[in-house]
Design an enzyme around this catalytic site. Sequence first.
Site, short mmCIF file in Angstrom:
data_model
loop_
_atom_site.label_atom_id
_atom_site.label_comp_id
_atom_site.label_asym_id
_atom_site.label_seq_id
_atom_site.Cartn_x
_atom_site.Cartn_y
_atom_site.Cartn_z
N ASN A 184 -1.15 16.70 42.77
CA ASN A 184 -0.89 15.81 43.92
C ASN A 184 0.46 16.08 44.59
O ASN A 184 1.02 15.20 45.23
CB ASN A 184 -1.07 14.33 43.53
CG ASN A 184 -0.30 13.95 42.29
OD1 ASN A 184 0.51 14.73 41.80
ND2 ASN A 184 -0.54 12.76 41.78
N ARG A 187 10.52 8.57 40.13
CA ARG A 187 10.34 7.48 39.16
C ARG A 187 11.39 6.42 39.43
O ARG A 187 12.56 6.74 39.67
CB ARG A 187 10.48 7.99 37.71
CG ARG A 187 9.29 8.77 37.18
CD ARG A 187 8.00 7.93 37.11
NE ARG A 187 6.83 8.69 36.67
CZ ARG A 187 5.85 9.11 37.45
NH1 ARG A 187 5.86 8.88 38.75
NH2 ARG A 187 4.80 9.76 36.94
N GLN A 238 6.51 -1.08 36.27
CA GLN A 238 5.30 -1.09 37.09
C GLN A 238 4.18 -1.76 36.30
O GLN A 238 4.06 -1.45 35.11
CB GLN A 238 4.88 0.34 37.45
CG GLN A 238 5.81 0.97 38.44
CD GLN A 238 5.28 2.27 39.02
OE1 GLN A 238 5.90 2.84 39.87
NE2 GLN A 238 4.14 2.76 38.57
N HIS A 279 2.66 2.12 43.96
CA HIS A 279 2.65 3.55 43.58
C HIS A 279 1.40 4.26 44.15
O HIS A 279 0.37 4.35 43.49
CB HIS A 279 2.65 3.58 42.04
CG HIS A 279 2.98 4.91 41.45
ND1 HIS A 279 3.51 5.05 40.21
CD2 HIS A 279 2.84 6.18 41.92
CE1 HIS A 279 3.69 6.33 39.93
NE2 HIS A 279 3.28 7.03 40.96
N1 LIG Z 1 4.77 8.92 43.09
C1 LIG Z 1 3.78 9.68 42.67
O1 LIG Z 1 2.61 9.38 42.88
C2 LIG Z 1 4.08 10.98 41.96
C3 LIG Z 1 5.33 11.20 41.40
N2 LIG Z 1 5.60 12.40 40.78
C4 LIG Z 1 6.92 12.56 40.16
O2 LIG Z 1 7.56 13.71 40.72
C5 LIG Z 1 8.15 14.46 39.67
C6 LIG Z 1 8.33 15.90 40.10
O3 LIG Z 1 7.07 16.52 40.26
P1 LIG Z 1 6.95 18.10 40.50
O4 LIG Z 1 7.80 18.53 41.64
O5 LIG Z 1 5.51 18.43 40.50
O6 LIG Z 1 7.62 18.63 39.13
P2 LIG Z 1 8.23 20.06 38.81
O7 LIG Z 1 8.28 20.17 37.33
O8 LIG Z 1 7.55 21.12 39.61
O9 LIG Z 1 9.73 19.94 39.38
C7 LIG Z 1 10.71 19.15 38.79
C8 LIG Z 1 12.07 19.80 39.08
O10 LIG Z 1 13.10 18.92 38.63
C9 LIG Z 1 14.11 19.73 38.05
N3 LIG Z 1 14.90 18.93 37.12
C10 LIG Z 1 14.53 18.38 35.94
N4 LIG Z 1 15.57 17.72 35.38
C11 LIG Z 1 16.62 17.85 36.23
C12 LIG Z 1 17.96 17.41 36.20
N5 LIG Z 1 18.42 16.68 35.18
N6 LIG Z 1 18.76 17.74 37.23
C13 LIG Z 1 18.30 18.50 38.25
N7 LIG Z 1 17.03 18.94 38.35
C14 LIG Z 1 16.20 18.63 37.35
C15 LIG Z 1 13.35 20.85 37.36
O11 LIG Z 1 14.19 21.97 37.14
C16 LIG Z 1 12.25 21.13 38.36
O12 LIG Z 1 12.61 22.13 39.30
C17 LIG Z 1 7.19 14.26 38.49
O13 LIG Z 1 7.79 14.50 37.25
C18 LIG Z 1 6.79 12.81 38.66
O14 LIG Z 1 7.70 11.96 37.97
C19 LIG Z 1 4.68 13.41 40.75
C20 LIG Z 1 3.45 13.24 41.29
C21 LIG Z 1 3.01 11.99 41.86
#
Ligand SMILES: NC(=O)C1=CN([C@@H]2O[C@H](COP(=O)(O)OP(=O)(O)OC[C@H]3O[C@@H](n4cnc5c(N)ncnc54)[C@H](O)[C@@H]3O)[C@@H](O)[C@H]2O)C=CC1
Length: 276
Positions: free
Chosen positions: A44, A182, A211, A230
């Site tokens: 997504n 989050r 939530q 959400h």
């Molecule tokens: N609101 C919603 O419906 C949705 C929310 N999400 C949230 O979005 C988040 C990100 O999703 P994606 O981009 O697909 O994940 P991803 O794994 O592709 O990207 C996450 C990025 O955050 C970076 N990261 C992790 N810890 C970090 C830190 N301490 N400082 C700096 N950068 C850091 C990682 O290096 C990575 O590049 C998910 O983990 C989820 O919590 C995801 C999908 C749906």
Amino acid sequence: MSRQKGSKGQNLQLLLTAGIGSDHVDLNAAAAAGLTVAEVTGSNVVSVAEDELMRILILVRNFLPGHHQVISGEWNVAGIAHRAYDLEGKTVGTVGCGRIGKLLLQRLKPFNCNTLYHDRIKMDPELENQIGAKFEEDLDAMLPKCDIIVINTPLTDKTRGLFDKDRIAKCKKGVLIVNNARGAIMETQAVADACSSGHIAGYSGDVWNPQPAPKDHPWRYMPNQAMTPHISGTTIDAQLRYAAGVKDMLERYFKGEDFPAQNYIVKEGQLASQYR
Ligand SMILES: NC(=O)C1=CN([C@@H]2O[C@H](COP(=O)(O)OP(=O)(O)OC[C@H]3O[C@@H](n4cnc5c(N)ncnc54)[C@H](O)[C@@H]3O)[C@@H](O)[C@H]2O)C=CC1
């Protein structure tokens, strides 16, 4: 799925998230118990990135008060226009630049903004050049440069409460913040206070802590917010993708086959790198 709940499932082996973001699982406990945790990585990300772009525009243009005027029978252009801007020329920074962060930056390109990104990992130079965003190694150095900040990291031990009172104070006065990542990455009361004081001029997102958000959650009542439940990753298109992804993983599981490598969050006692 807490350590305590997990320990009650004597035959438990597999935890699947129908979407992205497995912070509802105690990942360290799952790793210690030898459980596999997987999600439908990428399912997504377009839905969330599009939604973030929408929220940026809603905040920059001061859209919601205008819409509320229509519903309440008012007509006061000046009451909206004194806080409405163009997105062009503004500086947008993403905190976290994985799949969603990159898709957002790509979508921002035609708006002619200045784009910055902070992540643990710098993009390869060719992609960085194509996306046109500048890497900021130091988060606290990036924040004061941004008119708009978008949060795109997972919720981990390192990002929980990352935006507390002190860090919000480092942002530009009048900053706009979008957070679909989050809720617990922000300190709830610090955000509400900064919206009340005007230090944050607008806050929009779809994630809360906890939530479902209780009726008295401060973000429901703070000024200049454009919050929703959400929903950003739950379009019909996204639902089709993550339903198919869950079905695929269950079929592979019962055939004894591996999942696509990027779907694993905990495998053989190891957490995926983005959760470490
Ligand atoms: N609101 C919603 O419906 C949705 C929310 N999400 C949230 O979005 C988040 C990100 O999703 P994606 O981009 O697909 O994940 P991803 O794994 O592709 O990207 C996450 C990025 O955050 C970076 N990261 C992790 N810890 C970090 C830190 N301490 N400082 C700096 N950068 C850091 C990682 O290096 C990575 O590049 C998910 O983990 C989820 O919590 C995801 C999908 C749906």
